[in-house]
Design a protein around this motif. Structure first.
Motif, PDB file in Angstrom:
ATOM      1  N   ILE A 361       0.868  -1.184   0.000  1.00  0.00           N
ATOM      2  CA  ILE A 361       0.000   0.000   0.000  1.00  0.00           C
ATOM      3  C   ILE A 361       0.905   1.234   0.000  1.00  0.00           C
ATOM      4  O   ILE A 361       1.740   1.401   0.893  1.00  0.00           O
ATOM      5  N   VAL A 362       0.761   2.058  -1.028  1.00  0.00           N
ATOM      6  CA  VAL A 362       1.611   3.241  -1.200  1.00  0.00           C
ATOM      7  C   VAL A 362       0.703   4.443  -1.451  1.00  0.00           C
ATOM      8  O   VAL A 362      -0.295   4.317  -2.172  1.00  0.00           O
ATOM      9  N   ARG A 432       5.004   7.416   0.042  1.00  0.00           N
ATOM     10  CA  ARG A 432       5.392   6.676   1.246  1.00  0.00           C
ATOM     11  C   ARG A 432       4.797   5.276   1.189  1.00  0.00           C
ATOM     12  O   ARG A 432       3.653   5.100   0.774  1.00  0.00           O
ATOM     13  N   VAL A 433       5.576   4.301   1.640  1.00  0.00           N
ATOM     14  CA  VAL A 433       5.106   2.912   1.697  1.00  0.00           C
ATOM     15  C   VAL A 433       4.486   2.694   3.074  1.00  0.00           C
ATOM     16  O   VAL A 433       5.153   2.854   4.096  1.00  0.00           O
ATOM     17  N   TYR A 434       3.207   2.320   3.099  1.00  0.00           N
ATOM     18  CA  TYR A 434       2.522   2.071   4.373  1.00  0.00           C
ATOM     19  C   TYR A 434       2.527   0.595   4.741  1.00  0.00           C
ATOM     20  O   TYR A 434       2.393   0.240   5.903  1.00  0.00           O
ATOM     21  N   SER A 435       2.658  -0.276   3.737  1.00  0.00           N
ATOM     22  CA  SER A 435       2.660  -1.714   4.008  1.00  0.00           C
ATOM     23  C   SER A 435       3.365  -2.426   2.864  1.00  0.00           C
ATOM     24  O   SER A 435       3.314  -1.971   1.715  1.00  0.00           O
ATOM     25  N   GLY A 436       4.014  -3.567   3.188  1.00  0.00           N
ATOM     26  CA  GLY A 436       4.661  -4.382   2.163  1.00  0.00           C
ATOM     27  C   GLY A 436       6.001  -3.828   1.728  1.00  0.00           C
ATOM     28  O   GLY A 436       6.504  -2.846   2.278  1.00  0.00           O
ATOM     29  N   VAL A 437       6.583  -4.493   0.704  1.00  0.00           N
ATOM     30  CA  VAL A 437       7.875  -4.076   0.145  1.00  0.00           C
ATOM     31  C   VAL A 437       7.661  -3.714  -1.317  1.00  0.00           C
ATOM     32  O   VAL A 437       7.147  -4.518  -2.099  1.00  0.00           O
ATOM     33  N   PHE A 445      -1.997  -1.692  -8.700  1.00  0.00           N
ATOM     34  CA  PHE A 445      -3.220  -1.008  -9.106  1.00  0.00           C
ATOM     35  C   PHE A 445      -3.122   0.472  -8.730  1.00  0.00           C
ATOM     36  O   PHE A 445      -2.623   0.809  -7.661  1.00  0.00           O
ATOM     37  N   VAL A 446      -3.631   1.322  -9.615  1.00  0.00           N
ATOM     38  CA  VAL A 446      -3.762   2.745  -9.308  1.00  0.00           C
ATOM     39  C   VAL A 446      -5.240   2.988  -9.017  1.00  0.00           C
ATOM     40  O   VAL A 446      -6.089   2.759  -9.883  1.00  0.00           O
ATOM     41  N   LEU A 447      -5.536   3.420  -7.795  1.00  0.00           N
ATOM     42  CA  LEU A 447      -6.927   3.574  -7.362  1.00  0.00           C
ATOM     43  C   LEU A 447      -7.350   5.025  -7.502  1.00  0.00           C
ATOM     44  O   LEU A 447      -6.778   5.901  -6.845  1.00  0.00           O
ATOM     45  N   GLY A 448      -8.334   5.277  -8.353  1.00  0.00           N
ATOM     46  CA  GLY A 448      -8.835   6.640  -8.543  1.00  0.00           C
ATOM     47  C   GLY A 448      -9.599   7.114  -7.318  1.00  0.00           C
ATOM     48  O   GLY A 448     -10.030   6.304  -6.489  1.00  0.00           O
ATOM     49  N   LEU A 516      -2.138  12.023 -11.751  1.00  0.00           N
ATOM     50  CA  LEU A 516      -2.125  13.455 -12.056  1.00  0.00           C
ATOM     51  C   LEU A 516      -1.445  14.237 -10.944  1.00  0.00           C
ATOM     52  O   LEU A 516      -0.392  14.829 -11.140  1.00  0.00           O
ATOM     53  N   LYS A 517      -2.011  14.242  -9.739  1.00  0.00           N
ATOM     54  CA  LYS A 517      -1.418  14.981  -8.617  1.00  0.00           C
ATOM     55  C   LYS A 517      -1.148  14.069  -7.434  1.00  0.00           C
ATOM     56  O   LYS A 517      -0.093  14.110  -6.836  1.00  0.00           O
ATOM     57  N   SER A 518      -2.128  13.278  -7.024  1.00  0.00           N
ATOM     58  CA  SER A 518      -1.936  12.339  -5.918  1.00  0.00           C
ATOM     59  C   SER A 518      -2.739  11.084  -6.211  1.00  0.00           C
ATOM     60  O   SER A 518      -3.698  11.130  -6.987  1.00  0.00           O
ATOM     61  N   ALA A 519      -2.345   9.962  -5.594  1.00  0.00           N
ATOM     62  CA  ALA A 519      -3.031   8.692  -5.866  1.00  0.00           C
ATOM     63  C   ALA A 519      -2.665   7.664  -4.809  1.00  0.00           C
ATOM     64  O   ALA A 519      -1.681   7.811  -4.075  1.00  0.00           O
ATOM     65  N   THR A 520      -3.477   6.611  -4.747  1.00  0.00           N
ATOM     66  CA  THR A 520      -3.193   5.466  -3.879  1.00  0.00           C
ATOM     67  C   THR A 520      -2.810   4.290  -4.776  1.00  0.00           C
ATOM     68  O   THR A 520      -3.497   4.020  -5.769  1.00  0.00           O
ATOM     69  N   LEU A 521      -1.716   3.616  -4.441  1.00  0.00           N
ATOM     70  CA  LEU A 521      -1.269   2.440  -5.195  1.00  0.00           C
ATOM     71  C   LEU A 521      -1.321   1.231  -4.273  1.00  0.00           C
ATOM     72  O   LEU A 521      -0.967   1.328  -3.098  1.00  0.00           O
TER      73      LEU A 521
END
Length: 1050
Positions: A361-362, A432-437, A445-448, A516-521
């Protein structure tokens, strides 16, 4: 601190317990442990508070720096609020304490009092934030208890407490004895916390360190007789311990080194402190050099701040569960209502695990532009000795060939120098990496922002992996990308990495096409998108941009696209007129964006228009006094309304009627529909409430739309509560006879269905479904009444009218349009009435379903509608053509025009955007500050003197339209002694009427027959109309004589 190797940093990244994410990367030895500090710096100017938001999201802690002289500024409050909203722990550094000695010349006792006040100011901001949170929670509990109390019987005891007494808030506040405050002077290189002096004096005086920690700050003094630390220093007129043991030493050092330059005393101080000073420093003409040499060894500021950061700020492993739930609950959704698989991810957040099976989770908080040459893979590597020798030989050979060619006078056939590639900007994601490597080349996945994990989990089973074979095109707001490069951010330098474990800050390359500006991966489709960033600054300053040379327009378009991606707060729009518009937070932000466009992104000459100032249009209650404060008679009010009526009827008397009460009745050109509309000003409090509740109204509109379509939307309890609160607040604000049952009769909000204007249903006998139907339970919702035909056309007409008002085509604000009449007649002549009615009822359902889709095309077809009206003589043609929208289109236009005429029938006013302006100035330049404010239509709210200083703090409001060049002018007029901070605050009605003309004898005497004195509202209105190409009523030639040519004189 020496340079740290990349291998060392990579090894430290694997231990999240010793990572501190706050801000240029540094490796710190702290006792026996080694810590990795990710230090993210953010600008202090209020225009760039969006940069603070992007930094705060990635951090676990923050260092808040406060000026010891100026104290708490508006930006300090903004920063503390942003830290609070993101649930991160702040620590405090009070800097520039040297100014208290050198500039303000305070004694150590006065400085202690001053520092205490600064701490109180900072803690007051934190206390306000904490209190509001507790009261919100308390209100929620009370509602639940009330519901339970209704079920249970028995005596009810009312609890008067606010709930603040039970909650422990001691850990929230800044206090030196808690170790979360450092006193410093960065320019002189010293800083300390209470712990440092407690350690020194516990050894010297034999007092326990724990006792000193509790008593060094506060109302304690050292009793030499009793040889004890006693309480009540202030009451007994004794020096507090902090003054006696800490500040007196620092003050005596400054006295000896800087003020008196006493060499003997300096030598004694150096000897007693046990520091070594080089002869060069002691002989230096600037005493500050000697001071820095002593202080940097005695009280090193870096050691004090870094110790506090390591001990007091949390590691990624200590993330609060409340913060995780807040990040995962987007919009109206509540954490409890998220799918079960999504809720399980909370443990992955809290564990901050770097194991193989942990989901990645990034969060990307911003995209920043980097010159492609600065990337590690394109950086020139150092050459070996053999390669240097080979290149030297090649250069020598080329030079010899050139010389030979010149001697034979032959044209040179030497190789043309390789054209340098145009420097290309690439984007690196700041994340920033919140979980995993995270691994190089990994697919995620890029979550809109609108992605719903529940939808993807229900459509895809078993849950998706993240392999190349998965097809995610069917799932909305979900895409897949590969993380091509991973970078360690070392200030301006980037170092390439192969993998980054959880808890670290990193740069990711290759995401510019996906983010574009910010996203959750994430590798898990169950992961929800994080909540949007909290931006304090509102983008409000607009400029239209064009290239100097029209042929370079493609470069400008590309440059603006890059700027939009690189700046979290800037917005780029293309208006209907074709103008490219840049929207920024303020004048300083605008200048930086224009410089970036010229020098980095577009690399062309551009010209920017004058700033496009936003205004709003509104109506007010009829004034009771005229322009010279004389009471208006009733006859005059009637006369003014009659003037408007005659003017309106003169324009189109056959279809438009305006009565003396302000009701406008308008008939469509085909005579099939008639609407009666009245404009009523909303109370100011109601307008503010609607403006601040735009997100709630948007959620309400989404729910109503899904109910109209027959879908069921899962809405959280929190959203329902917010909608219920909005309804209750509106009911309390809209009181009186004319607002009776008004909240239940709300038809729509506008413009764009969530603005601060209301359409009210006052049509007799029309009971449409309430906009609040989502709050009704059980049978009430199912018994909803049906919509009339063309209901949506009325709403569309209102939306268009609210989007551009009649004064200067700016959006409306604080206006309620009450629809009091709405008749839709049959399309046929009277003799064929019955058959037409049958046909029209048969087509009712079709028309209703097509209204929404056809509203835009039918509006365009308005001109065609008049030509088609001849075909309406046959009933079958009329009935079938109604399905396709001429009636709908004409009704939209009629409602829009009726709203505009109803607006013009009331006293019209412009609303200006206002900045709050905080200025710190000395008493000498106070008059000049007031002069500049008065010249620019500013209004001073209050001024106060800072105790212990000669500084005044002035709080004023200033129109955004008058703010350009304000900061520069105020600095010039005050010789740099005053500097303003401008923050967008609110919209304010300009009191003067732009259409005012003198009507009474007193006004003629005061203003003259032409009344050509400056009318601020008219000046603004004409400027906007001129910019938009609308008609401006003005005399171009005021006084002139006929010119006679020589030919005519003969």
């Amino acid at each position: 601190m020496g340079h740290t190797s990349l291998e060392k940093i990579i090894s430290l990244q694997r231990n999240p317990a010793n990572i501190r994410n706050l801000c240029i990367l540094a490796h710190v030895d702290h006792g026996d442990q080694e810590y990795l500090l990710n230090l993210i710096d953010s600008p202090g100017h209020v225009d760039f508070s969006s940069e603070v938001s992007t930094a705060v999201r990635l951090c676990d802690g923050a260092v808040v720096v406060v000026d010891a002289v100026e104290g708490v500024c508006p930006q300090t409050q903004v920063v503390l609020r942003q830290a609070w909203l993101e649930n991160i722990r702040p620590v405090l550094v009070i800097n520039k304490i040297d100014r208290l000695v050198v500039e303000l010349k305070l004694t150590s006792q006065e400085a202690y009092t001053h520092l205490k006040k600064i701490l109180e100011q900072v803690n007051a901001v934190t206390g306000t934030l904490f209190t509001s949170k507790v009261l919100e929670e308390r209100a929620g509990k009370e509602e639940e208890e009330e519901k339970e109390g209704e079920k249970s019987s028995g005596d009810q005891v009312y609890d008067w407490s606010a709930g603040l007494e039970e909650v422990d808030d001691s850990h929230l506040y800044f206090s030196p004895d808690q170790g979360n405050v450092v006193f410093a002077s960065a320019i002189d290189g010293w800083g300390f916390s209470i712990q440092h002096f407690a350690h020194i004096y516990s050894e010297r005086m034999g007092i326990k360190k724990e006792v000193l920690l509790k008593t060094l700050w506060g109302d304690f003094y050292l009793s030499m007789k009793a040889k004890r630390i006693m309480k009540g220093a202030q009451a007994k007129g004794k020096k507090p311990l902090f003054v006696q043991l800490v500040l007196d030493n620092i003050w005596s050092l400054y006295d000896a080194v800087v003020i008196r330059r006493d060499k003997e005393k300096v030598e004694k101080v150096v000897t007693s402190l046990g520091v070594k000073v080089m002869a060069r420093d002691s002989r230096h003409s600037d005493p500050k050099v000697l001071l820095s040499a002593i202080c940097s060894q005695w009280l090193p500021v870096s050691q004090a701040v870094l110790s506090m950061v390591c001990e007091k700020l949390p590691s990624p492993l200590e993330m609060a569960a409340e913060r995780v739930e807040k990040l995962m609950s987007v919009g109206a959704r509540r954490f409890d209502s998220l799918p079960e698989q999504t809720q399980h991810l909370k443990t992955a957040f809290l564990q901050c695990s770097s194991e193989e099976n942990a989901p990645v989770i990034v969060f990307v908080s911003k995209m920043f532009a980097v010159d492609a040459k600065a990337l590690p893979q394109h950086r020139q590597r150092p050459l070996t000795q053999e390669e240097i020798a080979e290149r030297r030989e090649q250069a020598r050979r080329r030079h010899a060939d050139r010389m030979a060619a010149e001697s034979h006078r032959e044209p040179s056939h030497s190789e043309s120098p390789e054209e340098e590639e145009e420097a290309k900007e690439t984007f690196v994601a700041f994340a920033r990496v919140y979980s995993g490597v995270v691994r190089k080349g990994q697919r995620v996945f890029v979550l809109g922002p609108k992605y719903d994990p529940a939808q993807s989990l229900s459509t895809v089973s078993p849950p998706l992996g993240c392999s190349a074979s998965d097809d995610v095109s069917e799932i909305p707001h979900l895409s897949r990308c590969s993380m091509e490069n991973l970078y360690l951010l070392m200030g301006r330098e980037l170092e390439e990495l192969q993998e980054v474990p959880a808890g670290n800050v990193l740069g990711i390359g290759g995401l510019e096409e996906f983010v574009l500006k910010s996203a959750t991966l994430s590798t898990s489709p169950a992961c929800p998108p994080f909540t949007p960033l909290n931006f304090e600054a509102t983008p409000i300053v607009r400029v239209a941009i064009e290239p100097k040379h029209p042929s370079e327009m493609p470069k400008l378009v590309r440059g603006m696209r890059l700027l939009n991606q690189a700046d979290p707060c800037a917005e780029v729009l293309i208006q209907e007129t074709g103008e490219h518009v840049l929207v920024t937070a303020g004048e300083v932000h605008l200048q930086r964006c224009l410089d970036d466009l010229r020098e980095r992104f577009a690399k062309i000459e551009i010209s920017a228009s004058e700033p496009i100032i936003p205004f709003r249009e509104t109506v007010v209650r009829p004034p009771k006094v005229d322009m010279v404060n004389e009471e208006l008679g009733k006859q005059q009010k009637v006369a003014i309304i009659h003037q408007v009526k005659e003017a309106s009827q003169g324009r189109s008397s056959d279809t438009l009627h305006l009565d003396s009460s302000g009701l406008v009745t308008l008939t469509t050109p085909n005579r099939l529909a008639t609407v009666g509309v009245r404009a009523i000003p909303l109370p100011q409090e109601a307008t503010r409430l609607l403006e601040s509740s735009s997100e709630v109204i948007r959620t309400l509109e989404q729910v109503n739309m899904s109910l109209r379509e027959g879908k069921s939307l899962d809405i959280s309890v929190r959203s329902l509560e917010a909608i219920s609160d909005l309804k209750a607040q509106l009911e309390s604000l809209l009181q009186g006879r004319k607002w009776r049952n008004a909240v239940e009769r709300i038809w729509a909000f506008g413009p764009r269905r969530y603005g601060p204007n209301i359409l009210l249903n006052s049509v007799e006998g029309y009971q449409r479904p309430s906009v609040w139907q989502c709050l009704s339970r059980g049978d009430k919702a199912s018994e909803a009444t049906a919509l009339r035909d063309f209901d949506n056309s009325v709403v569309s007409g209102f939306q268009l009218a609210a989007l551009s008002g009649p004064m200067c085509e700016e959006p409306l604000m604080g206006v309620c349009f009450s629809v009091e009449r709405w008749d839709v007649q049959s399309a046929a002549p009277p003799q064929r009435q019955d058959s037409v009615e049958e046909d029209s009822t048969r087509h009712e359902a079709t028309v209703e379903s097509n209204v929404e889709g056809s509203s835009e095309t039918s509006a365009r077809a308005e001109g065609v509608a008049a030509g088609q009206s001849h075909a309406r003589r046959r009933p079958e043609v009329a009935a079938s053509s109604d399905c396709y929208g001429p009636v709908s289109g004409q009704l939209i236009a009629a409602v829009k025009e009726a709203c505009r005429h109803a607006f013009q029938a009331q006293p019209q006013r412009l609303m200006a955007a206002m900045y709050t302006c905080e200025i710190m100035a000395t008493a000498d330049v106070l008059g000049r500050v007031y002069g500049v404010l008065g010249k620019r239509e500013g209004r001073v709210l209050h001024e106060e003197m800072k105790e212990g200083t000669d500084m005044f703090t002035i709080k004023a409001v200033l129109p955004v339209a008058e703010s350009f060049g304000f900061a520069d002018e105020i600095r010039k007029r005050t010789s740099g002694l005053a500097s303003p901070q401008l923050v967008f605050s609110h919209w304010e009605v300009i009191s003067s009427d732009p259409y005012w003309v003198p009507t009474t004898e007193e006004e003629y005497l005061h203003f003259g027959e032409k009344a050509d004195s400056e009318n601020q509202a008219l000046k603004y209105m004409n400027a906007v109309r001129r910019r938009k190409g609308l008609y401006v009523e003005e005399k171009i030639v005021e006084h002139a004589e006929k010119q006679r040519t020589l030919g005519k004189n003969k």
